[in-house]
Design an enzyme around this catalytic site. Structure first.
Site: not given
Length: 375
Positions: A96, A118, A75
Site C-alpha cells: 500500500h 494488492e 503487512k
C-alpha cells in the site's frame, strides 16, 4: 530457495505469512523455510507445528532477514524491518505504497525487490491476493459499524436492523467491488436499508441481479454521494483504485452534516481513505470522533480475525510463493504477467505506474526492471 517468515510486529497484528500447511507444501517442492519463533502463536500454531512441517525456527527477525532470500509477510514492513532488508532480497507482502511515501523511500533505499499482494492481478482484471482480505474487511465493516452505533460506544443508539414498527438503519456502501459487495451482503442479512454507490454501471447491474429488490444501487455522482452520505447511519468506504491513492469521495462538509453519532468505517484507509476526515487508526485505539461522527479507520482490519484471515490469504498467495521460490523472481514474473503487475519496487526504482503517479516519482516499467539487465 530459503523462504523466511518473520513475526508480524504491527500493532495487534496476529496473522502470519505462512501456516504450517503452506510450509509443508514448500518443503515438498524442494524449498527450505525459516520461521521466526512465535510467528504463528497468535493463530494457534506453536514452533513445534512448524518444525513438524519441516521449517527451521529462528530466534528473532534479524536471523530470518539475514538468511532468507525471499521474505513472506502479511503487512507492510515496519521501520525496524526495512532497516534490515538488503539489496537483492525479495519481499512479498501487502505494501500500500501510494499512501505511504515514508515506507516507499525506505524500500527504495534498501535495494530490495518488493512485490505487493494488492497489485497482483488475474486474467479477469481482478486482484486475487487482495480479494480474500477485502471479503473479510467488508464483512467486518458491518459488524464493527453496528457496534459503534451502540450508545455506550458513542453512537446514536441505532439497531442496524430496527425492529417491527421502527425503521432499520440506513447503510451506504461506497464501492461495489469485493469489499463493498461483502459489506452489503452482511448489512442486508442484518435487515438494514442498504445502498451501494459505484461508478461502473456493469457492476451495479451485476449487484442488482445478485440481490434484487433487497439492495438499492446508485451511480456515483457528487449529488448522489452527498445525499446518501448525509442521511446515512453507517457509511462504509470501500472504494479502490489498484495501486493508487483512494479518491476522496466524502468531503468534510458532508461529514459535518451527518447526524451526531453516525458512523464511518473506512476500509480503504490502507490506500489513504475515501473520506477527507479519515486518518489511520489501530486495533489498540480503533475509533475517533470528528464533527460528531465516529470514524473507524483501522489499517489492518482483518487482523482482528487473524486465524480466518491467515488461512484465506494463504490459499491465495501460496501458488505465487511457490513460483517465486522455484523459479526465482525474474523468471516467475516473466512467466506470469499477473505476478509481474505486483512488482512495485526493484533495486531503488518504482515499477508500478499508479504508485509512481501517487508519489510523484519516476517510473520504470516492470518488464524492464525484471529483464536480463535489471536488478
Amino acid at each position: 530457495m530459503l523462504v523466511g517468515v518473520p513475526k508480524e510486529i504491527k500493532t495487534h497484528e496476529y496473522r502470519v505469512g505462512l501456516v504450517p500447511g503452506s510450509v509443508r507444501e514448500l518443503i515438498h517442492h524442494g524449498q527450505a523455510v525459516i520461521i521466526e519463533s512465535g510467528a504463528g502463536s497468535g493463530i494457534g500454531f506453536d514452533d513445534e507445528a512448524y518444525r513438524r512441517a519441516g521449517a527451521n525456527i529462528a530466534a528473532d527477525a534479524a536471523e530470518v532477514f539475514a538468511k532468507a532470500e525471499l521474505i513472506v509477510k502479511v503487512k507492510e514492513p515496519q521501520p525496524a524491518e526495512i532497516a534490515i532488508l538488503r539489496r537483492g532480497q525479495v519481499l512479498f507482502t501487502y505494501l500500500h505504497l501510494a499512501a505511504d511515501p515514508k515506507q516507499a523511500d525506505g524500500l527504495l533505499r534498501s535495494g530490495a525487490t518488493c512485490i505487493a499482494y494488492e497489485t497482483v492481478t488475474d486474467g479477469r482484471g481482478g486482484l486475487p491476493l487482495l480479494a480474500p482480505m477485502s471479503e473479510v474487511a467488508g464483512r467486518m465493516a458491518v459488524q464493527v459499524g453496528a457496534h459503534c452505533l451502540e450508545k455506550e460506544q458513542g453512537g446514536a443508539g441505532v439497531l442496524l436492523g430496527g425492529v417491527p414498527g421502527v425503521s432499520a438503519a440506513r447503510v451506504v456502501v461506497l464501492g461495489g467491488g469485493v469489499a463493498g459487495t461483502n459489506a452489503a451482503r452482511v448489512a442486508m442479512g442484518m435487515e438494514a436499508h442498504v445502498t451501494v454507490i459505484d461508478k461502473q454501471l456493469a457492476r451495479l447491474y451485476a449487484l442488482d441481479l445478485q440481490f434484487g429488490s433487497q439492495l438499492h444501487t446508485l451511480f456515483s455522482t457528487i449529488e448522489n454521494i452527498e445525499r446518501e452520505v448525509v442521511g446515512a447511519d453507517l457509511v462504509i468506504g470501500a472504494a479502490l483504485v489498484a495501486g493508487a491513492a483512494t479518491p476522496k469521495l466524502v468531503t468534510r462538509d458532508m461529514v459535518r452534516r451527518m447526524r451526531a453519532g453516525s458512523v464511518i468505517v473506512d476500509i480503504s484507509i490502507d490506500q489513504g481513505g475515501c473520506c477527507e476526515t479519515s486518518r489511520p487508526t489501530t486495533h489498540a485505539d480503533p475509533t475517533y470522533v470528528e464533527d460528531g461522527v465516529i470514524h473507524y479507520c483501522v489499517t489492518n482490519m482483518p487482523g482482528a480475525v487473524a486465524r480466518t484471515s491467515t488461512f484465506a490469504l494463504n490459499n491465495a498467495t501460496l501458488p505465487f510463493v511457490l513460483a517465486l521460490a522455484q523459479k526465482g523472481w525474474k523468471q516467475a514474473l516473466a512467466d506470469d504477467g499477473n505476478l509481474m503487475a505486483g512488482l512495485n519496487i526493484q533495486a531503488g526504482r518504482i515499477t508500478h505506474p499508479a504508485v509512481a503517479r501517487s508519489l510523484g516519482a519516476a517510473y520504470l516499467a516492470p518488464e524492464r526492471a525484471a529483464g536480463p539487465t535489471g536488478g
